[in-house]
Design an enzyme around this catalytic site. Structure first.
Site, PDB file in Angstrom:
ATOM      1  N   CYS A 120       0.830  -1.215   0.000  1.00  0.00           N
ATOM      2  CA  CYS A 120       0.000   0.000   0.000  1.00  0.00           C
ATOM      3  C   CYS A 120       0.859   1.258   0.000  1.00  0.00           C
ATOM      4  CB  CYS A 120      -0.881   0.038   1.250  1.00  0.00           C
ATOM      5  SG  CYS A 120      -1.709  -1.502   1.602  1.00  0.00           S
TER       6      CYS A 120
HETATM    7  N1  GLN Z   1      -0.812  -6.381   4.649  1.00  0.00           N
HETATM    8  C1  GLN Z   1      -1.763  -5.300   4.500  1.00  0.00           C
HETATM    9  C2  GLN Z   1      -2.976  -5.697   3.692  1.00  0.00           C
HETATM   10  O1  GLN Z   1      -3.092  -6.780   3.216  1.00  0.00           O
HETATM   11  C3  GLN Z   1      -1.108  -4.088   3.890  1.00  0.00           C
HETATM   12  C4  GLN Z   1      -0.743  -4.339   2.478  1.00  0.00           C
HETATM   13  C5  GLN Z   1       0.098  -3.306   1.873  1.00  0.00           C
HETATM   14  O2  GLN Z   1       0.894  -2.592   2.503  1.00  0.00           O
HETATM   15  N2  GLN Z   1       0.034  -3.330   0.617  1.00  0.00           N
HETATM   16  O3  GLN Z   1      -3.830  -4.898   3.538  1.00  0.00           O
END
Ligand code: GLN
Length: 230
Positions: A2
């Site tokens: 994210c």
């Molecule tokens: N692990 C978290 C999720 O699945 C954050 C993912 C991310 O940082 N892309 O939402």
């Protein structure tokens, strides 16, 4: 992974922070520039901000680029303190609005950019979703944001593959960690922005080194190396 964004300073519209910048979260939702893990952030989004002390949130499990209602209202929303994120779900994680950052305990807004093995996290109560980030947020809220650095180091020791970039705000402070992913800081006359990647080509953006804690208060920015750094 994210991408997240924090703002602390003068009151600004949510649209000016999230939607309008040439490489803001809206563009990062389909064309991030510095993302090391994942190609786009289409699994949801969230915007949280402080409104005279109250926490307000708008979260979704759909891509930010498709939300015409949010785009229409965002210019009319403004705050001095904002945490926003676009999401690329980790493998096996639920896709639902409550799995989109920012998470809250009523005092802090918190986003997690990264991944952690849920099995290593000590049990907590009050997580908003079963997504790893919500469980991690509940742990960080329980330990307190003053202990953010210690909590990151402890979780990283339990899961050496974890990536733990946290960004949190409480209306008068931003606190962030870098542990495995990118973060940049922009000091402006009217406030400070923290972002997984710069939202424009302003040459004043500075990269925060990995394994650091960032504390922003009264327009001061403090960078503290995290112990356990190699
Ligand atoms: N692990 C978290 C999720 O699945 C954050 C993912 C991310 O940082 N892309 O939402």
């Amino acid at each position: 992974m994210c991408r997240h964004l924090g703002w602390l300073g003068d009151r600004r519209s949510i649209a000016s922070l999230v939607l309008e910048p040439p490489s803001g979260l809206l563009v990062q939702s389909y064309a991030p520039r510095r993302q090391k893990h994942g190609l786009m952030n289409a699994d949801g989004w969230g915007v949280g901000f402080f409104d005279e002390g109250a926490v307000r949130r708008w979260r979704s499990a759909s891509p930010l680029w498709g939300d015409a209602s949010f785009a229409s209202v965002a210019p009319a929303l403004s705050s001095n303190c904002v945490v926003a994120a676009v999401r690329s779900a980790s493998v096996g994680m639920p896709i639902e609005p409550s799995a989109s950052a920012p998470f809250t305990d009523g005092q802090w807004l918190l986003s997690h950019n990264g991944v952690v093995d849920r099995a290593v996290l000590p049990p907590t109560s009050g997580a908003e979703s079963t997504v790893d980030s919500a469980l991690l947020a509940a742990l960080i809220f329980e330990r307190g944001l003053d202990a953010l650095g210690d909590t990151v180091i402890e979780v990283a020791a339990a899961d050496p593959n974890a990536r733990l970039n946290i960004l949190a705000a409480n209306g008068s402070q931003l606190r962030a960690s870098t542990w495995g992913d990118t973060l940049s800081v922009l000091r402006r006359d009217d406030g400070v922005a923290l972002a997984s990647e710069p939202y424009d080509d302003n040459p004043d953006w500075q990269e925060v080194p990995d394994r650091h804690l960032v504390v922003v208060e009264d327009s001061r920015v403090e960078l503290i190396p995290l112990k356990g750094s190699s």
